[in-house]
Design an enzyme around this catalytic site. Structure first.
Site, PDB file in Angstrom:
ATOM      1  N   ASN A  10     -38.081   5.180  11.412  1.00  0.00           N
ATOM      2  CA  ASN A  10     -38.008   4.490  12.701  1.00  0.00           C
ATOM      3  C   ASN A  10     -36.628   3.854  12.751  1.00  0.00           C
ATOM      4  O   ASN A  10     -36.383   2.844  12.094  1.00  0.00           O
ATOM      5  CB  ASN A  10     -39.111   3.420  12.782  1.00  0.00           C
ATOM      6  CG  ASN A  10     -39.002   2.578  14.048  1.00  0.00           C
ATOM      7  OD1 ASN A  10     -38.160   2.853  14.911  1.00  0.00           O
ATOM      8  ND2 ASN A  10     -39.829   1.552  14.159  1.00  0.00           N
ATOM      9  N   TRP A  11     -35.740   4.492  13.503  1.00  0.00           N
ATOM     10  CA  TRP A  11     -34.346   4.032  13.518  1.00  0.00           C
ATOM     11  C   TRP A  11     -34.189   2.727  14.318  1.00  0.00           C
ATOM     12  O   TRP A  11     -33.158   2.088  14.267  1.00  0.00           O
ATOM     13  CB  TRP A  11     -33.439   5.117  14.114  1.00  0.00           C
ATOM     14  CG  TRP A  11     -33.262   6.329  13.239  1.00  0.00           C
ATOM     15  CD1 TRP A  11     -33.958   6.644  12.088  1.00  0.00           C
ATOM     16  CD2 TRP A  11     -32.315   7.392  13.428  1.00  0.00           C
ATOM     17  NE1 TRP A  11     -33.499   7.826  11.564  1.00  0.00           N
ATOM     18  CE2 TRP A  11     -32.494   8.322  12.363  1.00  0.00           C
ATOM     19  CE3 TRP A  11     -31.339   7.660  14.390  1.00  0.00           C
ATOM     20  CZ2 TRP A  11     -31.719   9.484  12.249  1.00  0.00           C
ATOM     21  CZ3 TRP A  11     -30.576   8.825  14.278  1.00  0.00           C
ATOM     22  CH2 TRP A  11     -30.763   9.721  13.214  1.00  0.00           C
ATOM     23  N   LYS A  12     -35.214   2.347  15.076  1.00  0.00           N
ATOM     24  CA  LYS A  12     -35.164   1.137  15.921  1.00  0.00           C
ATOM     25  C   LYS A  12     -33.904   1.181  16.812  1.00  0.00           C
ATOM     26  O   LYS A  12     -33.520   2.261  17.234  1.00  0.00           O
ATOM     27  CB  LYS A  12     -35.249  -0.107  15.047  1.00  0.00           C
ATOM     28  CG  LYS A  12     -36.482  -0.057  14.120  1.00  0.00           C
ATOM     29  CD  LYS A  12     -36.803  -1.343  13.444  1.00  0.00           C
ATOM     30  CE  LYS A  12     -38.075  -1.183  12.597  1.00  0.00           C
ATOM     31  NZ  LYS A  12     -38.492  -2.399  11.925  1.00  0.00           N
ATOM     32  N   HIS A  95     -45.933  -0.468  18.068  1.00  0.00           N
ATOM     33  CA  HIS A  95     -45.175  -1.138  17.002  1.00  0.00           C
ATOM     34  C   HIS A  95     -45.201  -2.654  17.239  1.00  0.00           C
ATOM     35  O   HIS A  95     -45.156  -3.109  18.382  1.00  0.00           O
ATOM     36  CB  HIS A  95     -43.729  -0.619  16.977  1.00  0.00           C
ATOM     37  CG  HIS A  95     -43.006  -1.020  15.728  1.00  0.00           C
ATOM     38  ND1 HIS A  95     -42.480  -2.273  15.558  1.00  0.00           N
ATOM     39  CD2 HIS A  95     -42.760  -0.352  14.573  1.00  0.00           C
ATOM     40  CE1 HIS A  95     -41.929  -2.354  14.355  1.00  0.00           C
ATOM     41  NE2 HIS A  95     -42.085  -1.195  13.738  1.00  0.00           N
ATOM     42  N   GLU A  97     -42.976  -4.789  16.996  1.00  0.00           N
ATOM     43  CA  GLU A  97     -41.829  -5.294  17.765  1.00  0.00           C
ATOM     44  C   GLU A  97     -42.055  -5.114  19.259  1.00  0.00           C
ATOM     45  O   GLU A  97     -41.647  -5.950  20.070  1.00  0.00           O
ATOM     46  CB  GLU A  97     -40.542  -4.605  17.284  1.00  0.00           C
ATOM     47  CG  GLU A  97     -40.116  -5.131  15.914  1.00  0.00           C
ATOM     48  CD  GLU A  97     -39.378  -4.142  15.038  1.00  0.00           C
ATOM     49  OE1 GLU A  97     -38.843  -3.143  15.547  1.00  0.00           O
ATOM     50  OE2 GLU A  97     -39.344  -4.370  13.805  1.00  0.00           O
ATOM     51  N   GLU A 167     -48.697  -1.400   9.312  1.00  0.00           N
ATOM     52  CA  GLU A 167     -47.459  -2.129   9.069  1.00  0.00           C
ATOM     53  C   GLU A 167     -47.716  -3.636   9.126  1.00  0.00           C
ATOM     54  O   GLU A 167     -47.673  -4.230  10.212  1.00  0.00           O
ATOM     55  CB  GLU A 167     -46.416  -1.769  10.129  1.00  0.00           C
ATOM     56  CG  GLU A 167     -46.023  -0.309  10.143  1.00  0.00           C
ATOM     57  CD  GLU A 167     -44.624  -0.107  10.695  1.00  0.00           C
ATOM     58  OE1 GLU A 167     -43.854   0.591  10.050  1.00  0.00           O
ATOM     59  OE2 GLU A 167     -44.295  -0.675  11.750  1.00  0.00           O
ATOM     60  N   GLY A 173     -38.961  -5.543   7.492  1.00  0.00           N
ATOM     61  CA  GLY A 173     -37.577  -6.023   7.478  1.00  0.00           C
ATOM     62  C   GLY A 173     -37.368  -7.267   6.634  1.00  0.00           C
ATOM     63  O   GLY A 173     -36.318  -7.902   6.699  1.00  0.00           O
ATOM     64  N   SER A 213     -40.770  -2.476   4.608  1.00  0.00           N
ATOM     65  CA  SER A 213     -39.874  -2.558   3.446  1.00  0.00           C
ATOM     66  C   SER A 213     -40.134  -1.461   2.414  1.00  0.00           C
ATOM     67  O   SER A 213     -40.004  -1.670   1.215  1.00  0.00           O
ATOM     68  CB  SER A 213     -39.950  -3.942   2.793  1.00  0.00           C
ATOM     69  OG  SER A 213     -39.539  -4.941   3.712  1.00  0.00           O
ATOM     70  N   GLY A 234     -38.202   1.783   8.234  1.00  0.00           N
ATOM     71  CA  GLY A 234     -37.157   1.232   9.093  1.00  0.00           C
ATOM     72  C   GLY A 234     -35.811   1.288   8.393  1.00  0.00           C
ATOM     73  O   GLY A 234     -35.155   2.329   8.359  1.00  0.00           O
ATOM     74  N   GLY A 235     -35.408   0.180   7.804  1.00  0.00           N
ATOM     75  CA  GLY A 235     -34.079   0.045   7.207  1.00  0.00           C
ATOM     76  C   GLY A 235     -33.659   1.212   6.316  1.00  0.00           C
ATOM     77  O   GLY A 235     -32.543   1.734   6.447  1.00  0.00           O
TER      78      GLY A 235
HETATM   79  P1  13P Z   1     -38.567  -1.820   7.471  1.00  0.00           P
HETATM   80  O1  13P Z   1     -38.745  -0.572   6.635  1.00  0.00           O
HETATM   81  O2  13P Z   1     -37.136  -2.086   7.810  1.00  0.00           O
HETATM   82  O3  13P Z   1     -39.278  -2.984   6.858  1.00  0.00           O
HETATM   83  O4  13P Z   1     -39.288  -1.526   8.879  1.00  0.00           O
HETATM   84  C1  13P Z   1     -40.568  -1.057   8.891  1.00  0.00           C
HETATM   85  C2  13P Z   1     -40.911  -0.677  10.279  1.00  0.00           C
HETATM   86  O5  13P Z   1     -41.051  -1.512  11.146  1.00  0.00           O
HETATM   87  C3  13P Z   1     -41.054   0.759  10.575  1.00  0.00           C
HETATM   88  O6  13P Z   1     -41.608   0.945  11.829  1.00  0.00           O
END
Ligand code: 13P
Length: 248
Positions: A10-12, A95, A97, A167, A173, A213, A234-235
């Site tokens: 998930n590149w956000k 998600h 967010e 999640e 994050g 994470s 994510g990251g």
């Molecule tokens: P991180 O891997 O950066 O914690 O993010 C997880 C996430 O929200 C994937 O959708």
């Protein structure tokens, strides 16, 4: 039963179109694995160049958001048929967010799940509890409620194609990962809930990811758990480490 592993990035809100193409190039050889579904869920403006960049590889393209109508006066929005036409196969829905920053509730999320299936997209439906709910020990009820609402009116055949991502918000994050046992507990609970809402055959087919994470160091242990079929990352999806997770 053997479920195919699915590792999705998930590149956000990261990577301009040219940076996105460069990242695809950087990851190209690292993410090769014929036994895993690899997905890049990318910002809307990156979809077309990324779809072009991954052509002929094992990478599938995903999107991060859409609106439930097909077309019309919805300034700034993008529809499921538009995503489909651009080469998108997977779509992240629900998600934390989007729930927390953009106020999306389970009514809208449920509409999005149904719309995505109708348009031929595979939803990656996210759920997860806050730190407060984890501390209050009410997280199991919370997850149950989210999934039950989000899948209202969704058929068993559709759920067999669904991906559910657990999640925990406190692990996103933050560098704080749920332990493999904590993640497995909730992923197992989600699978039992699917058996209860549908039937065992559907529960055996639905794929469940862990997200929060996840990185090259902890992926193998998380993915070794029986109810964890993949990851939503994510990251670490923006770095060469993503290849290590795909091949963990
Ligand atoms: P991180 O891997 O950066 O914690 O993010 C997880 C996430 O929200 C994937 O959708």
């Amino acid at each position: 039963m053997a479920r195919r592993r699915i590792i999705a990035g998930n590149w956000k809100m990261n990577k301009t179109p040219s940076e996105a193409v460069a990242l695809c190039e950087e990851l190209k050889d690292l993410v090769k694995n014929d036994d895993v579904d690899v997905v890049y869920c990318v910002p809307a403006i990156d979809i077309v160049p990324v779809a072009e960049a991954v052509k002929g590889t094992n990478v599938h393209v995903g999107a991060e958001n859409f609106y439930i109508e097909d077309k019309g006066a919805f300034t700034g929005e993008i529809s499921a048929p538009m995503l489909k036409d651009a080469g998108v196969e997977y779509i992240i829905i629900g998600h934390s967010e989007r729930r927390d920053i953009f106020g999306e509730n389970d009514v809208l999320i449920n509409q999005k799940v149904k719309k995505a299936f109708a348009a031929g997209l595979n939803p990656i439906l996210c759920c997860g509890e806050s730190l407060a709910l984890r501390k209050a020990d009410t997280y199991k009820e919370w997850i149950r409620r989210q999934i039950t609402w989000d899948l209202d009116g969704v058929t068993a055949d559709q759920v067999k194609k669904l991906v559910i991502a657990y999640e925990p918000i406190w692990a996103i994050g933050t560098g704080e990962t749920a332990t493999a046992d904590q993640a497995e507990e909730v992923c197992g609970l989600i699978r039992s809930l699917i058996a209860e809402l549908y039937d065992q055959a559907t529960a055996d087919e639905v794929r469940i990811q862990y997200g929060g994470s996840m990185n090259a160091g902890n992926a193998a242990e998380l993915l070794s758990k029986p109810n964890i079929d993949g990851g939503l990352i994510g990251g670490a999806s923006l770095k060469p480490d993503f290849g290590k997770i795909v091949n963990a």
